[in-house]
Design a protein around this motif. Structure first.
Motif, short mmCIF file in Angstrom:
data_model
loop_
_atom_site.label_atom_id
_atom_site.label_comp_id
_atom_site.label_asym_id
_atom_site.label_seq_id
_atom_site.Cartn_x
_atom_site.Cartn_y
_atom_site.Cartn_z
N LEU A 249 -1.02 2.56 1.98
CA LEU A 249 -0.09 2.00 2.96
C LEU A 249 0.09 0.50 2.76
N ARG A 250 -0.99 -0.19 2.44
CA ARG A 250 -0.91 -1.63 2.20
C ARG A 250 0.02 -1.92 1.01
N TRP A 251 -0.12 -1.13 -0.04
CA TRP A 251 0.75 -1.28 -1.21
C TRP A 251 2.19 -1.01 -0.84
N TYR A 252 2.44 0.07 -0.13
CA TYR A 252 3.82 0.47 0.14
C TYR A 252 4.50 -0.49 1.13
N GLU A 253 3.74 -0.94 2.11
CA GLU A 253 4.33 -1.78 3.15
C GLU A 253 4.42 -3.25 2.76
N HIS A 254 3.50 -3.69 1.90
CA HIS A 254 3.46 -5.12 1.58
C HIS A 254 3.48 -5.41 0.08
N GLY A 255 3.50 -4.37 -0.75
CA GLY A 255 3.49 -4.58 -2.19
C GLY A 255 2.20 -5.17 -2.70
N THR A 256 1.08 -4.93 -1.97
CA THR A 256 -0.21 -5.53 -2.31
C THR A 256 -1.09 -4.53 -3.02
N VAL A 257 -1.60 -4.91 -4.18
CA VAL A 257 -2.54 -4.07 -4.95
C VAL A 257 -3.80 -4.85 -5.17
N ALA B 273 -0.81 1.78 -10.48
CA ALA B 273 0.07 1.32 -11.55
C ALA B 273 0.68 -0.04 -11.25
N GLY B 274 0.63 -0.45 -9.99
CA GLY B 274 1.12 -1.78 -9.63
C GLY B 274 2.63 -1.92 -9.61
N ALA B 275 3.32 -0.79 -9.59
CA ALA B 275 4.77 -0.85 -9.56
C ALA B 275 5.27 -1.17 -8.17
N PRO B 276 6.46 -1.77 -8.04
CA PRO B 276 7.04 -1.96 -6.71
C PRO B 276 7.22 -0.61 -6.03
N PRO B 277 6.97 -0.51 -4.75
CA PRO B 277 7.13 0.77 -4.05
C PRO B 277 8.54 1.33 -4.22
N ASP B 278 8.61 2.60 -4.55
CA ASP B 278 9.88 3.28 -4.73
C ASP B 278 10.23 4.01 -3.44
N PRO B 279 11.46 3.87 -2.96
CA PRO B 279 11.82 4.54 -1.70
C PRO B 279 11.68 6.05 -1.75
N ARG B 280 11.65 6.62 -2.96
CA ARG B 280 11.48 8.07 -3.05
C ARG B 280 10.05 8.50 -2.69
#
Length: 310
Positions: A301-309, A243-250
């Motif tokens: 992990l790449r998305w969550y740690e760096h916001g990369t999609v 979805a390309g959303a910013p990672p949510d801490p939840r």
């Protein structure tokens, strides 16, 4: 044993290679497209396409037998990343459109959908992915939006047997609606429905009960491929990444679970195969290193740690 995980992933089928190039190694778009084109002519994608019957069906059925029917084969081709604009994909989808009808509670054409929310969510995703945007698909998308429950999710057993949402149905509906927006453009109504559905998952940390905080199902912490109609934590995270959303801490606890599942050699195993007939194996079995789960975990992990999609 020391493993170069990237090389190990690339030493595989074009369906995996092109996604590694797009999502992990950031190859130029033309290089990725060239590798993706091979899915239709080589390896698993070509094998699946060759198994389609003259009547448009796979496995002799529309939804069953699992996992070799028309629906589940199309879902697998979508996961492989078969280019929907390719000559091979267009010919296969044309045969489905012209020849396949539902065999259960509906006898209508395939892309008009059936009567059950999980099945129709799959058909919405497949229709959008393979370029079906006509009146039948539009009606089906509107129907799916109308099935959303007050808590933000969906349940294939509502309203007769349940008024609370299901993780399994919700992820299918979200994937279908996301595919519509990715294929046809942003729609404010769909975007609002997706936001509500995403909150349903996020409020539950992707695998916990909202009321008790307990893990809803132990199998959701085990990673499967293909996921079929089943929910698990990695599938939920893959949706949010796509979805390309910013990672949510939840998502943090779910991400920690992904990290914990990594083996000492840097790879992730296949953990929970959903048993039924398959066209052919794409993995070595539960407990063995899984290229699919390794690819999926690394890009999450790449998305969550760096916001990369990719």
């Amino acid at each position: 044993m020391v493993v170069d995980v990237t090389e190990w992933l690339l030493d595989s089928d074009p369906a995996i290679r092109w996604q590694v190039m797009r999502d992990l190694t950031d190859e130029p778009a033309d290089v990725v497209a060239a590798e993706r084109a091979r899915v239709a002519t080589e390896g698993w994608g070509a094998r699946l396409l060759a198994l389609q019957g003259a009547d448009g069906q796979w496995g002799g059925g529309t939804y069953s037998p699992k996992w070799i029917s028309t629906t589940y084969t199309l879902l697998l081709l979508r996961l492989l990343g078969l280019d929907p604009a390719s000559t091979q994909a267009r010919a296969a989808v044309e045969r489905v459109r012209e020849g396949v009808r539902w065999q259960r509670r509906s006898s209508g054409p395939y892309f008009a959908g059936e009567t059950e929310t999980c099945v129709n969510s799959m058909v919405v995703a497949l229709g959008a992915y393979f370029g079906e945007h006509g009146p039948e698909q539009q009606r089906l998308r509107e129907w799916l939006l109308g099935e959303q429950l007050d808590d933000g999710g969906w349940n294939c057993e509502s309203p007769a047997r349940s008024t609370r949402s299901s993780f399994n149905t919700t992820i299918l509906a979200l994937e279908g609606l996301l595919q519509v927006e990715q294929s046809a453009g942003v729609d404010p109504v769909i975007a609002a429905a997706r936001t509500r559905g995403e909150e349903y998952l996020l409020e539950r940390r992707l695998f916990r009960s909202l009321t008790t905080g307990a893990v809803v199902s132990p199998t959701w912490r085990l990673f499967s491929f293909p996921p079929q109609w089943h929910y698990d934590v990695l599938r939920g995270l893959e949706y949010f990444r796509a979805a390309g959303a910013p990672p949510d801490p939840r998502c943090g606890e779910a991400i920690d679970l992904v990290r914990e599942r990594r083996r000492t050699d840097g790879r992730w195993p296949l953990q929970h195969t959903h048993r039924a007939r398959t066209h052919f194996p794409m993995e070595d079995g539960d407990g063995k290193p899984s290229r699919w789960n390794t690819l999926r975990a690394l890009r999450v992990l790449r998305w969550y740690e760096h916001g990369t999609v990719g």
